[in-house]
Design a protein around this motif. Sequence first.
Motif, PDB file in Angstrom:
ATOM      1  N   UNK A 236       0.852  -1.197   0.000  1.00  0.00           N
ATOM      2  CA  UNK A 236       0.000   0.000   0.000  1.00  0.00           C
ATOM      3  C   UNK A 236       0.890   1.251   0.000  1.00  0.00           C
ATOM      4  N   UNK A 237       0.271   2.399  -0.223  1.00  0.00           N
ATOM      5  CA  UNK A 237       1.009   3.663  -0.152  1.00  0.00           C
ATOM      6  C   UNK A 237       1.716   3.775   1.206  1.00  0.00           C
ATOM      7  N   UNK A 242       1.532   8.934   1.954  1.00  0.00           N
ATOM      8  CA  UNK A 242       0.096   9.137   2.177  1.00  0.00           C
ATOM      9  C   UNK A 242      -0.171  10.563   2.675  1.00  0.00           C
ATOM     10  N   UNK A 257       4.525   0.438   1.226  1.00  0.00           N
ATOM     11  CA  UNK A 257       4.827  -0.432   2.357  1.00  0.00           C
ATOM     12  C   UNK A 257       4.176  -1.781   2.057  1.00  0.00           C
ATOM     13  N   UNK A 277      -3.378   7.533  -3.548  1.00  0.00           N
ATOM     14  CA  UNK A 277      -4.364   6.649  -2.896  1.00  0.00           C
ATOM     15  C   UNK A 277      -5.804   7.100  -3.126  1.00  0.00           C
ATOM     16  N   UNK A 282      -7.827   2.411  -7.874  1.00  0.00           N
ATOM     17  CA  UNK A 282      -7.290   1.053  -7.710  1.00  0.00           C
ATOM     18  C   UNK A 282      -7.570   0.247  -8.983  1.00  0.00           C
TER      19      UNK A 282
ATOM     20  N   UNK B 179     -10.589   1.806   0.204  1.00  0.00           N
ATOM     21  CA  UNK B 179      -9.220   2.330   0.235  1.00  0.00           C
ATOM     22  C   UNK B 179      -8.457   1.613   1.361  1.00  0.00           C
ATOM     23  N   UNK B 180      -7.168   1.398   1.136  1.00  0.00           N
ATOM     24  CA  UNK B 180      -6.289   0.866   2.184  1.00  0.00           C
ATOM     25  C   UNK B 180      -5.318   1.951   2.605  1.00  0.00           C
ATOM     26  N   UNK B 181      -5.269   2.265   3.867  1.00  0.00           N
ATOM     27  CA  UNK B 181      -4.287   3.230   4.382  1.00  0.00           C
ATOM     28  C   UNK B 181      -3.294   2.464   5.258  1.00  0.00           C
ATOM     29  N   UNK B 182      -2.011   2.705   5.051  1.00  0.00           N
ATOM     30  CA  UNK B 182      -0.989   1.985   5.806  1.00  0.00           C
ATOM     31  C   UNK B 182      -1.141   2.225   7.304  1.00  0.00           C
ATOM     32  N   UNK B 185      -4.114   0.202   8.524  1.00  0.00           N
ATOM     33  CA  UNK B 185      -3.776  -1.224   8.418  1.00  0.00           C
ATOM     34  C   UNK B 185      -2.831  -1.623   9.556  1.00  0.00           C
ATOM     35  N   UNK B 186      -1.859  -0.774   9.840  1.00  0.00           N
ATOM     36  CA  UNK B 186      -0.905  -1.085  10.915  1.00  0.00           C
ATOM     37  C   UNK B 186      -1.578  -1.127  12.286  1.00  0.00           C
TER      38      UNK B 186
END
Lengths: 307, 307
Positions: A236-237, A242, A257, A277, A282, B179-182, B185-186
Amino acid sequence: MERVLFKPLSQVAICGGTHGNELCGVYMLKELPRDRSGTFSLTTVLANPRAVDTCQRFTEKDLNRCFTDTLLSDLLTEDSPYEVRRAQELNALLGPKGSEATMDLVCDLHSTTSNMAICIITHLNDRVGQHLFKYMREKIRSAPVRLILLTSPLSEGYSLDCLGKHSCTIEVGPQPHGVLRADVYNQMREAVDRMLEWIESFNSGTVFEGGEVEGYSMVEKKDYPRDPETQELTAVIHPQLQDNDFCLLKPGDPVFMTFSGETIHYEGDELYPFFVNEGAYYEKNTAFVLGQKQSLLVPSISVEKEQ
Amino acid sequence: MERVLFKPLSQVAICGGTHGNELCGVYMLKELPRDRSGTFSLTTVLANPRAVDTCQRFTEKDLNRCFTDTLLSDLLTEDSPYEVRRAQELNALLGPKGSEATMDLVCDLHSTTSNMAICIITHLNDRVGQHLFKYMREKIRSAPVRLILLTSPLSEGYSLDCLGKHSCTIEVGPQPHGVLRADVYNQMREAVDRMLEWIESFNSGTVFEGGEVEGYSMVEKKDYPRDPETQELTAVIHPQLQDNDFCLLKPGDPVFMTFSGETIHYEGDELYPFFVNEGAYYEKNTAFVLGQKQSLLVPSISVEKEQ
């Protein structure tokens, strides 16, 4: 300095809901004055009502890619996607594209999940669009205002704003699709108010002084790292990229990442990322767009008195 | 202090994609170890694969409202929504709900457009869920960790996590759907890692000390102001409330902003808002949820040795 004369902007269209889940534009249309006196007529258009009803970007095909000469002259059949039919309806209403009868200005309202604040998107050869940006840039203090320059001529464009003699897409963010945020809505509100103010003033004879204007033009699109077999994302970004749209990206800077936490670094020329993003990209294989900054010398403009 | 004994958590399920456009869970599943040695078996389940394929919350009916006794025992016909059929499949796989055979713990992974950081949702009578929260709260330093307490018993629940003897929904945000945000997600990654760590330690005989735990329980839901005829929104979340989930709301505080810019003030008891401007809740007539803070005295727990 050189001064260029343009015909008055007598017919102006503002469109929203071209992407049905970008809600700022949908709600902005309801707030625009229907009966107004002034130097121009204002047409407001909910561009993709079916997509708005279901709160999706589109139903069968991205409407904002349907305004090519080919699709606008396509023979309609029962199998034609709804959006191709709708594009032809809009071309009849606001165009026909490239003709004398077409709207003087088409403004299309969009929002993005990217942290782009207020972006004006217009064409490299569109002096009116560039002056609209220059005015907003000077007047708006609540958020950054940036210019994205499309290098293709209007006639080769595929988006709704190409139906006008002049074009101005207003893109605001960050806002999740399907959500309305007051701060982002207010950005769009201010941009639209300033645009209407500028048109009124321009039509009334004000000379708008030229000068240097800074914009970004697209150089390339970068996709997410993907599994070569399944095409699923493998990264992902990166948190450092981001929300950092329009911050110069240098070789070695973190860009992605992986899901196991490894950093992928940028390789390439120093360029400016934007649409970082964006949720709708996507499926368009675009993690972010890279652009170069360019300086334009815009001439002074004023209205050509009608005879 | 009192100590309560529980059977080991031998069968654990982690589910993602219950809402197909909440991407953290979908991608987290791929990263979880398939072959692991340890004190428990781990089943990973992509709960709503059809919704994941089209990146929608659901296809016909919200899956996470389908786990009631009524729908789980509904006679299936050709007209049954996909999600009701899928709920019955999942009940066969992870349940049957309320039986001895059901999973010891079901963890369901969700994300939200609201600024809620890490939220653990469990039941008021679920001491295991509460200890999982307590452990994460103590160990995780990168983001706030909060507890939402459901006051209904598991047997009356309608959500997927109710298939387990114990339940733990992990909700992270803010992240746009699709959307995926790092960063988000973390957050989920850390919560899941800590959960697995706790289960291993609990099963191995560690005594987890009790103590006071603070949680939020739902009192009411507030809808957006709407036009009484069209049901369209007439206002959005006020900038002062937006992103301020879990900040005490007092009478007179701004809660909505109308499209013409007027502020609507809060009337009611002092309560804590959460799920503020969650995108999926527009259609559920929920602009935000109001909860009260409550203090729970959680007993120490440890595993009951198997005979």
